[in-house]
Design an enzyme around this catalytic site. Structure first.
Site, PDB file in Angstrom:
ATOM      1  N   TYR A   1      40.683  51.913  43.666  1.00 32.80           N
ATOM      2  CA  TYR A   1      39.577  52.854  43.176  1.00 32.80           C
ATOM      3  C   TYR A   1      38.064  52.771  43.987  1.00 32.80           C
ATOM      4  CZ  TYR A   1      41.507  54.458  38.836  1.00 32.80           C
ATOM      5  OH  TYR A   1      42.214  55.085  37.796  1.00 32.80           O
TER       6      TYR A   1
ATOM      7  N   LYS B   1      53.242  45.544  43.359  1.00 32.55           N
ATOM      8  CA  LYS B   1      54.447  45.739  44.048  1.00 32.55           C
ATOM      9  C   LYS B   1      54.453  45.001  45.300  1.00 32.55           C
ATOM     10  CE  LYS B   1      56.382  49.518  44.260  1.00 32.55           C
ATOM     11  NZ  LYS B   1      58.115  49.653  44.060  1.00 32.55           N
TER      12      LYS B   1
ATOM     13  N   ASP C   1      56.738  49.127  38.888  1.00 27.01           N
ATOM     14  CA  ASP C   1      57.618  50.356  38.696  1.00 27.01           C
ATOM     15  C   ASP C   1      58.594  49.990  37.490  1.00 27.01           C
ATOM     16  OD1 ASP C   1      58.987  48.724  40.660  1.00 27.01           O
ATOM     17  OD2 ASP C   1      59.984  50.428  41.556  1.00 27.01           O
TER      18      ASP C   1
ATOM     19  N   ASP D   1      45.897  51.674  35.251  1.00 27.90           N
ATOM     20  CA  ASP D   1      45.619  52.906  34.578  1.00 27.90           C
ATOM     21  C   ASP D   1      46.743  53.818  34.094  1.00 27.90           C
ATOM     22  OD1 ASP D   1      43.901  55.230  34.338  1.00 27.90           O
ATOM     23  OD2 ASP D   1      44.532  56.104  36.303  1.00 27.90           O
TER      24      ASP D   1
ATOM     25  N   ASP E   1      48.135  54.349  30.097  1.00 24.71           N
ATOM     26  CA  ASP E   1      48.678  55.469  29.426  1.00 24.71           C
ATOM     27  C   ASP E   1      49.914  55.370  28.866  1.00 24.71           C
ATOM     28  OD1 ASP E   1      46.098  56.671  30.156  1.00 24.71           O
ATOM     29  OD2 ASP E   1      47.162  58.439  30.861  1.00 24.71           O
TER      30      ASP E   1
HETATM   31  C1  IPM Z   1      40.620  55.621  32.287  1.00 24.84           C
HETATM   32  C2  IPM Z   1      40.588  56.984  33.006  1.00 24.84           C
HETATM   33  C3  IPM Z   1      39.525  56.655  34.390  1.00 24.84           C
HETATM   34  C4  IPM Z   1      40.331  55.993  35.252  1.00 24.84           C
HETATM   35  C5  IPM Z   1      38.929  58.200  34.780  1.00 24.84           C
HETATM   36  C6  IPM Z   1      38.370  58.884  33.886  1.00 24.84           C
HETATM   37  C7  IPM Z   1      38.158  57.893  35.976  1.00 24.84           C
HETATM   38  O1  IPM Z   1      41.660  57.558  33.367  1.00 24.84           O
HETATM   39  O2  IPM Z   1      39.874  54.768  31.974  1.00 24.84           O
HETATM   40  O3  IPM Z   1      41.882  55.024  32.470  1.00 24.84           O
HETATM   41  O4  IPM Z   1      41.041  56.282  36.187  1.00 24.84           O
HETATM   42  O5  IPM Z   1      40.181  54.748  35.053  1.00 24.84           O
HETATM   43 MG    MG Z   2      43.451  56.369  32.756  1.00 25.15          MG
END
Ligand code: IPM
Ligand code: MG
Length: 366
Positions: A141, A192, A225, A249, A253
């Site tokens: 990042y 990884k 993975d 990240d 999700d």
């Molecule tokens: C998160 C989001 C952010 C990230 C974006 C909005 C920059 O996806 O907080 O998970 O990638 O960290």
């Molecule tokens: Mg995210």
């Protein structure tokens, strides 16, 4: 008692709608002397519209001075073509970096009432309670160089740099081990190392940190993975997962969806404790984004935002009883069958953002 200073950055899309429900809770708590002082600022697309930047310097200063920042969401199609440096997400990334919020805590808890709304079978996610500890200020990042260069032969090259230093891995794994001790005492580190040097170092440093200070905690290593695969195969094998910025990240999700909806997941981003006061800089935000497709319709799920405020009570103000009771209020409202559209299922009662927020507040105050 000193005032508890909250800086509210609602942002774009459904951010303001979700934040409105938290403001009601803050106001109610203030009536009984909680002493929250709130100030509001702009971040993301709305800040770009106002100042041409994803966050203004004044608002950055306020964020730095606050005890905690509550963050809604940023972004939307309206700002798809603004310059990369001032895109809405840049505001969030700047806050994370300048406040040095290196530890991102993303709990994925499956509320009993929602065990049916997951895309996975009920027995796989029922009772799920895992915590992803994502490194938040390093890795790809922020690594340099980060650029697109023209190779002059009709080709361009896009470059991002994944970089981690020992201290960054040490401090994030320390957070994971400490938190594991308050839970099921089990950490799984994901990287990884089979293809990335940063993964080799990550693995080494986590192992050393464990040996030096946390050998009472059970530690496993998994390739990221395979970890993603295991998360959907049998998520209950995990307690705390510690991983880098990018893997965190993605994996968070995935973990979010295990719980039924992205609309359910809160997060806390914490800095190191101040040497003198012991206080940590902190930002609390729902894992979901700005959901521009449903913004302004009053149907957004405010639970992740409210649960983020519960994390704020717990981690920034040590208001553990209040945090517990706010989380219990969320669970109770779900038990009563109230659902926003994203988690709606047969036989339940569909409600909008405000009604959901009101119901949670009523339980919380009861
Ligand atoms: C998160 C989001 C952010 C990230 C974006 C909005 C920059 O996806 O907080 O998970 O990638 O960290
Ligand atoms: Mg995210």
């Amino acid at each position: 008692m000193a005032a508890r200073k909250l800086f509210l950055l609602s942002g774009d899309g459904i951010g303001p709608e979700a934040m409105a429900e938290v403001k009601k809770i803050i106001a109610a708590m203030n009536k009984t002397g909680a002493g929250f002082e709130t100030e509001e600022g702009l971040v993301g697309g709305c800040a770009y519209d106002a100042h041409g930047k994803a966050i203004s310097e004044t608002d950055m200063e306020k964020a730095l001075a606050a005890d905690a920042v509550l963050f809604g969401a940023v972004g939307g199609p309206k700002w798809d073509s603004v310059p990369y440096e001032v895109r809405p997400e840049a505001g969030l990334l700047r806050l994370r970096k300048d406040l040095a919020l290196f530890a991102n805590l993303r709990p994925a808890i499956c509320y009993p009432a929602l065990a049916d709304s997951s895309s996975l079978k009920k027995d796989i996610i029922e009772g799920l309670d895992i915590l992803i500890v994502r490194e938040l200020t390093g890795g790809v990042y922020f690594g340099e160089p980060k650029e697109i260069i023209d190779l002059g032969n009709g080709q361009k090259r896009g470059i991002d740099t994944q970089v981690y230093d020992t201290f960054e891995i040490e401090r994030i794994s320390g957070v994971a081990f400490e938190l594991a001790r308050t839970r099921k005492n089990h950490v799984t580190s994901m990287e990884k190392r089979n293809v990335m040097k940063s993964g080799v170092l990550w693995n080494e440093v986590v192992t050393q940190t464990h040996k030096a200070k946390y050998s009472d905690v059970k530690l496993d290593h998994m390739l990221a993975d395979a970890g993603g695969m295991q998360l959907v195969r049998w998520p209950k094998q995990f307690d705390v997962i510690v991983t880098d910025n990018l893997f965190g990240d993605m994996l968070s999700d995935v973990a979010a969806m295990l719980t039924g909806s992205l609309g359910m997941l809160p997060s806390a981003s914490l800095g190191a404790p101040d040497a003198k006061t012991g206080k940590r800089k902190a930002l609390y935000e729902p894992v979901h984004g700005s959901a521009p497709d449903i913004a302004g319709q009053g149907i957004a799920n405010p639970i992740a935002m409210i649960a983020s405020f519960a994390m704020c009570l717990r981690y920034s103000f040590g208001m553990v009883a209040e945090a517990d009771s706010l989380e219990a209020a969320i669970a109770a409202v779900l038990d009563d069958g109230l659902r926003t559209r994203d988690i709606m299922s047969a036989g339940m009662q569909e409600v909008g953002t405000t009604a959901m927020g009101d119901a949670i507040l009523a339980k919380f105050l009861a």
